[in-house]
Design a protein around this motif. Structure first.
Motif, PDB file in Angstrom:
ATOM      1  N   LYS A 155       1.410   3.086   6.081  1.00  0.00           N
ATOM      2  CA  LYS A 155       0.186   3.218   5.264  1.00  0.00           C
ATOM      3  C   LYS A 155      -0.434   4.599   5.431  1.00  0.00           C
ATOM      4  CE  LYS A 155      -3.193   0.051   5.202  1.00  0.00           C
ATOM      5  NZ  LYS A 155      -3.831  -1.200   5.635  1.00  0.00           N
ATOM      6  N   TRP A 183      -1.288  -4.734   4.325  1.00  0.00           N
ATOM      7  CA  TRP A 183      -1.146  -3.724   3.270  1.00  0.00           C
ATOM      8  C   TRP A 183      -2.434  -3.506   2.484  1.00  0.00           C
ATOM      9  CZ3 TRP A 183       2.906  -0.943   4.071  1.00  0.00           C
ATOM     10  CH2 TRP A 183       4.057  -1.517   4.613  1.00  0.00           C
ATOM     11  N   THR A 205      -4.184  -2.885  -2.877  1.00  0.00           N
ATOM     12  CA  THR A 205      -2.911  -2.596  -2.220  1.00  0.00           C
ATOM     13  C   THR A 205      -2.282  -1.394  -2.907  1.00  0.00           C
ATOM     14  OG1 THR A 205      -2.625  -4.931  -1.714  1.00  0.00           O
ATOM     15  CG2 THR A 205      -0.641  -3.580  -1.628  1.00  0.00           C
TER      16      THR A 205
END
Ligand code: GLS
Length: 808
Positions: free
Chosen positions: A41, A170, A213
């Motif tokens: 991420k 996420w 997301t």
């Protein structure tokens, strides 16, 4: 998004230490997984921000894809692949004594969808990002995903799918972007001379909180957003929800995904869900649009809203509501913008899936929305009066006999209606929606579905992917049509053998999964015959089962009757309330028990029904399939997408001329597919002339007679009730989906399949030609067509296609 192995290892260890105060060797799989997600991420978050900013900076038109279902499955590997980090991370983990496959298994599938419709939405999300197109998802963040399926004594049992237990790593909660959704109560209009002032009395105020997301594009430094909404109680309203039951009323709104596919349950909670995510999405779009002082009379030049099936059809009315009640635009101006902004995809012609909501129910969910729909309907009727006959108007209007027809609302309130395969669109135009086609021919168009080739080949089948690279290079990884280069090698024996070897490798892998899950031993030398999809009568798992029973009875009579050993593999969930589908599951499981435990059958026939079919299981089954069963009754399967995924992985298709099977056949040619069964015209003829008599087939075909009897005479044990139910559905209820009519053709075709399989060189050549032609079914191309023909959006000018071309 560059990353080196050394940097990755450093970053990973640092985060593991910070987060859990642990060394690699002491960390549990979940801790390793969560650390890896954090690293990934952080690798794309900056690009995510930049992508969004560039849309604003360049004033780019954006599409918002409204879908009540998204079915992304696991995101770890697919994000790594798209970022160009896959190999580096896999190698870095290996250096630390860790295994990417194992860590990835820790991820719980994000299963916020039922089947093809939700999976298509996720394939489109991947493709929009990979094409650098400004495309956002808008849906619901269900607390419980599609139920977990277990088999107990052969019966399907549904367990809750608590996918959020360990949190979802996420998504990012964006509380600051929450909006208020009003539901229920009463609405009052007051004409102040300029516009209607609208006030609500006794309505519930619900806080819609978005969870975003990042959707990472393939090697192009581009990250889009999928926004899913959660229902919460606003702080200001807590006093109005004093008891736990009161609170639950709100929280339940986004609690569960309705587990029906190609069907709808007319429950008020579902209607509330539809309004909730529609309203939240539209409000946030308009709020954002207004931030930059652009006139609402031009919003359709900047925004496109896509209505994925009818569930978000209230977008039309909600958009009107805001333009009228909050922005005080005139009706005609607002209507023009609405129609130009909205577009709609129809995903099925099954009557039971075409939503109709009682007017009274809509009045309790959102009275103002009902008023607006009534006004749209009134104006529609007024406009056509005198131009069309009364019957036509009555057939096509939105509200009829106290019911609101959502498809009519979506068609009338949008500028585009599309079907999802050529045959399906043809049926919409000429039959199911013919009146509307006559009225608005320019609105109708076809967009055949496509799949995310990256997930379904590169991630799911690295072995085959490498073989392809060695043969035609890696260009296909960016443009899947390049796969067609493979066709030139159809006489290259060495390559054909490698294709066969890749398949065998994947079959060994699947055999292991089967052994672990079911205890059943299957041989990778047998032909793997696969049917994976929702359990539905029209998909005809039953036809497959009748064929299996035939093979079994033949083997009992003559143990040498079958030359090619087969493993039949099923994966399918039935809607919990779909009794008949559940009976078919029970029968398949009992036939499996009978066959697998009969020592005289050993090695020739196996039947495996894997529990809890979903995206992750599909990734293991599809690369291992030799045969792909696409055997729905012609006209009933709008498109299908597993047919595309399976051909891409070199399975040969046994198919009726239904949905996208027809286009698959056109690409691969008649010699590379096994077609049988009634055609569309024959099915439509039977449905109108009512001359089909299923009992004739039972009475005149001794083979079929014997097979059907096996369901009721104890030959197949433990199905006293279900066996009769199936027998009766075929003979007493006259076999709605023409299973018996297509049986002989199906058996003959399956015999051809076996004969062909005996010639492995020929078989592998057919596989190769299927792989070579599957690139035409890429969702990248499909979304490009939507982008150009329907949404009028263009790729982000800052996208760099192939930005990372040194690694994949
Ligand atoms: C479906 C159709 O049944 C499938 O044929 C189609 O491939 C899919 C995506 O377009 O949509 N419609 C539906 O309600 N569920 C589906 O899977």
């Amino acid at each position: 998004m560059k990353m080196t192995k050394e940097n990755f290892i450093h970053e990973f260890k640092k985060r593991l230490g910070e987060r859990y105060a642990l060394d690699v060797k002491d960390a549990a799989p979940i801790e390793l997984y969560q650390t890896l997600v954090a690293v990934v991420k952080s690798g794309y978050s900056d690009i995510w921000r930049k992508t969004w900013k560039s849309y604003v900076k360049n004033d780019q038109k954006q599409v918002y894809y409204f879908s009540i279902e998204f079915l992304p499955g696991r995101l770890l590997k697919s994000n790594l692949l798209n970022m160009g980090w896959y190999d580096v991370v896999e190698a870095g983990l290996k250096d630390m004594g860790l295994d990417l496959d194992q860590i990835s298994e820790t991820e719980v599938d994000m299963a916020l969808g039922n089947g093809g419709l939700g999976r298509l939405a996720s394939c489109f999300m991947d493709s929009l990002a990979s094409e650098g197109l400004p495309g956002n998802g808008n849906g619901i963040r269900y607390k419980y995903g599609l139920f977990k399926q277990k088999f107990v004594d052969g019966y399907q049992i549904e367990l809750p799918n608590e996918w959020l237990t360990d949190g979802n790593n996420w998504s990012v909660a964006r509380t600051s972007k929450a909006v208020d959704v009003l539901m229920g109560g009463q609405v009052h209009l007051h004409d102040n001379g300029k516009y209607y002032e609208v006030t609500y009395e006794g309505a519930d105020l619900i806080k819609a909180v978005p969870y975003d997301t990042g959707i990472v594009g393939y090697h192009n430094d581009h990250v889009n957003t999928m926004r899913l909404w959660d229902a919460q109680i606003p702080a200001s309203e807590e006093i109005n929800y004093p008891t736990i039951e009161d609170r639950r009323r709100v929280e339940d709104l986004t609690s569960v995904l309705y587990p029906d596919d190609s069907n709808y349950e007319g429950r008020i909670l579902r209607l509330k869900q539809e309004y909730f995510f529609t309203s939240a999405g539209i409000q946030s779009i308009i709020r954002h649009y207004k931030k930059y002082d652009r006139p609402l009379t031009e919003i359709s030049d900047h925004i496109a809203i896509h209505i994925n099936d009818t569930h978000p059809a209230m977008c039309v009315a909600e958009f009107m509501r805001i333009l009228l009640d909050e922005e005080h635009l005139d009706w005609d101006v607002a209507w023009k913008q609405t129609v130009q902004t909205m577009s709609y995809t129809n995903h099925t012609i099954m009557a039971e899936a075409l939503e109709k909501w009682p007017v009274d129910m809509l009045a309790t969910v959102q009275p103002r929305i009902l008023q607006i729909i009534e006004e749209i309907d009134r104006r529609y009727v007024e406009e056509l009066t005198g131009k069309k006959d009364e019957d036509f108007i009555e057939r096509t209007r939105i509200i009829k006999d106290g019911m609101v027809k959502m498809a009519h609302l979506a068609i009338i309130g949008s500028h585009s209606t599309n079907g999802v395969a050529k045959l399906h669109t043809e049926l919409l135009e000429n039959d199911v929606l013919h009146d509307f086609y006559e009225l608005y021919p320019e609105r109708f168009n076809n967009k055949t579905n496509g799949i995310a080739i990256r997930r379904w080949l590169q991630v799911a089948n690295p072995t085959l992917s490498k073989t392809i690279d060695q043969t035609i290079g890696t260009k296909w990884r960016f443009d899947s049509k390049e796969l067609h280069q493979l066709a030139k090698y159809d006489d290259d024996q060495a390559l054909l053998e490698k294709i066969g070897a890749a398949k065998r490798f994947n079959k060994v892998r699947l055999a292991k999964v089967i052994k672990e899950q079911t205890g059943i031993e299957v041989s990778p030398d047998a032909l793997f015959d696969v049917q994976i999809k929702r359990l539905h009568a029209y998909k005809r798992q039953l036809l497959n089962l009748l064929h299996i029973v035939k093979l079994y009875l033949d083997l009992k009579e003559d143990p040498n009757s079958q030359q090619v050993p087969r493993v039949f593999i099923f994966g399918a969930k039935a809607a919990p309330s779909y009794h008949y589908a559940k009976s078919i599951i029970k029968c398949i499981n009992e036939v499996a028990n009978l066959v697998n435990n009969d020592p005289t059958i050993e090695g020739k026939l196996k039947v495996v029904f894997l529990e809890n079919y979903g995206v992750s299981l599909a990734e293991k089954i599809i690369p291992a399939a030799d045969v792909s069963e696409q055997i729905s009754t012609a006209t009933k399967e709008a498109s299908g997408t597993s047919n595309m995924k399976l051909m891409l992985n070199g399975a040969l298709t046994v198919a009726t001329l239904d949905g996208a099977n027809i286009e698959i056949k056109d690409y691969v040619g008649d010699d590379n597919i096994f077609i049988f069964g009634l055609t569309k015209d024959e099915v439509l003829a039977y449905e109108t002339n009512h001359q089909y008599r299923a009992a004739d087939y039972y009475e005149n075909d001794p083979v079929l007679h014997r097979i059907l009897d096996a369901f009721v005479d104890g030959t197949i044990p433990n199905i006293e009730v279900e066996g009769h139910e199936i027998y009766d559905s075929l003979l007493r209820a006259n076999d709605e989906y023409f299973v018996l009519r297509d049986f002989a053709g199906y058996v003959a075709t399956q015999e051809r399949v076996s004969q062909t399989y005996l010639d492995q060189a020929k078989w592998n050549k057919m596989c190769l030609l299927n792989i070579a032609n599957a690139g035409y079914f890429s969702a990248d191309d499909t979304v490009e067509k939507y982008a150009t023909d329907i949404w009028q959006i263009k790729p982000n000018v800052e996208v760099q296609k192939g930005a990372i071309d040194d690694v994949y």
